[in-house]
Design a protein around this motif. Sequence first.
Motif, PDB file in Angstrom:
ATOM      1  N   CYS A  11      30.475 -18.342  36.013  1.00  0.00           N
ATOM      2  CA  CYS A  11      31.907 -18.465  35.732  1.00  0.00           C
ATOM      3  C   CYS A  11      32.258 -17.643  34.491  1.00  0.00           C
ATOM      4  N   HIS A  12      32.827 -16.461  34.702  1.00  0.00           N
ATOM      5  CA  HIS A  12      33.298 -15.585  33.612  1.00  0.00           C
ATOM      6  C   HIS A  12      32.188 -15.311  32.588  1.00  0.00           C
ATOM      7  N   VAL A  13      30.993 -15.044  33.089  1.00  0.00           N
ATOM      8  CA  VAL A  13      29.822 -14.877  32.218  1.00  0.00           C
ATOM      9  C   VAL A  13      29.825 -13.502  31.559  1.00  0.00           C
ATOM     10  N   GLY A  14      29.492 -13.503  30.274  1.00  0.00           N
ATOM     11  CA  GLY A  14      29.319 -12.264  29.529  1.00  0.00           C
ATOM     12  C   GLY A  14      28.107 -12.356  28.631  1.00  0.00           C
ATOM     13  N   THR A  15      27.447 -11.231  28.418  1.00  0.00           N
ATOM     14  CA  THR A  15      26.335 -11.159  27.465  1.00  0.00           C
ATOM     15  C   THR A  15      26.556  -9.966  26.554  1.00  0.00           C
ATOM     16  N   ILE A  16      26.093 -10.104  25.324  1.00  0.00           N
ATOM     17  CA  ILE A  16      26.294  -9.073  24.310  1.00  0.00           C
ATOM     18  C   ILE A  16      25.032  -8.236  24.181  1.00  0.00           C
ATOM     19  N   GLY A  17      25.204  -6.929  23.945  1.00  0.00           N
ATOM     20  CA  GLY A  17      24.078  -6.022  23.796  1.00  0.00           C
ATOM     21  C   GLY A  17      23.250  -6.311  22.550  1.00  0.00           C
ATOM     22  N   ALA A  18      22.096  -5.648  22.487  1.00  0.00           N
ATOM     23  CA  ALA A  18      21.157  -5.893  21.391  1.00  0.00           C
ATOM     24  C   ALA A  18      21.759  -5.570  20.031  1.00  0.00           C
ATOM     25  N   GLY A  66      31.531 -17.612  28.926  1.00  0.00           N
ATOM     26  CA  GLY A  66      31.474 -18.205  30.254  1.00  0.00           C
ATOM     27  C   GLY A  66      30.333 -19.201  30.404  1.00  0.00           C
ATOM     28  N   GLU A  67      29.952 -19.460  31.655  1.00  0.00           N
ATOM     29  CA  GLU A  67      28.995 -20.532  31.925  1.00  0.00           C
ATOM     30  C   GLU A  67      28.236 -20.259  33.220  1.00  0.00           C
ATOM     31  N   VAL A  68      26.945 -20.601  33.212  1.00  0.00           N
ATOM     32  CA  VAL A  68      26.121 -20.610  34.425  1.00  0.00           C
ATOM     33  C   VAL A  68      25.936 -22.059  34.842  1.00  0.00           C
ATOM     34  N   ARG A  69      26.230 -22.372  36.098  1.00  0.00           N
ATOM     35  CA  ARG A  69      26.139 -23.740  36.587  1.00  0.00           C
ATOM     36  C   ARG A  69      25.152 -23.823  37.753  1.00  0.00           C
TER      37      ARG A  69
END
Length: 213
Positions: A11-18, A66-69
């Motif tokens: 759900c609207h997941v984002g991750t930031i670079g190193a 966001g979130e992983v479910r």
Amino acid sequence: MTDHRPALQLCHVGTIGAGGIESGYVIENVSFACEAGTWTALAGPAAAGKTSILRCAAGLDPVAAGEVRLAEGLRLSHIGLRPVTEQLATTGTLASVLDRLPAAAAEPLREALHRLDLWEERDTPVLDLTGHRQRAAAVAVAVADAPDVLLADDLTSGLPSSTAEAVLDLLRDLVDRQGLCVVASAANLASLERADAVVLLVEGRVVETQVMP
């Protein structure tokens, strides 16, 4: 398909670079849902974010937005998100894995070993197998874990074509017969042909989600 509830949702997941927030998102606003008994393929060019999505879903990388479910009570396993030797480090032999399982649970692994042409090597320490046979063994061990959701990255990388086809067919059968939910990066047409849905990614964003006929 055996169940229509979402087994896994992003759900609207984002991750930031190193490099931190200044480096921007590796993946951004990624949303899709996968039901039990389905195969979802993640497709797109190199650096599209396929591996990052799988690592977030597996809990190996932090989610910045966001979130992983994962549906309550379901068990998750993964292949290809860590080095194969690390995944198999405590396995010993495939025969020892069989011995630890109750009879009903051992049968799927026994079938997998036959289908992946590993039965004759079940008494060989897995770390002594050749590289591509270690990869096949990692698939068999993941199946033996009887997960509800299986995440797979570069599933058939480095495998001979016959073994690659056997791996894909084995997992497709588990999707159809046992309701396994597979989410896998798709590197070739053979992977896409097994899928029920394709999530197309470009530069870390979902640009299209297509249900296969």
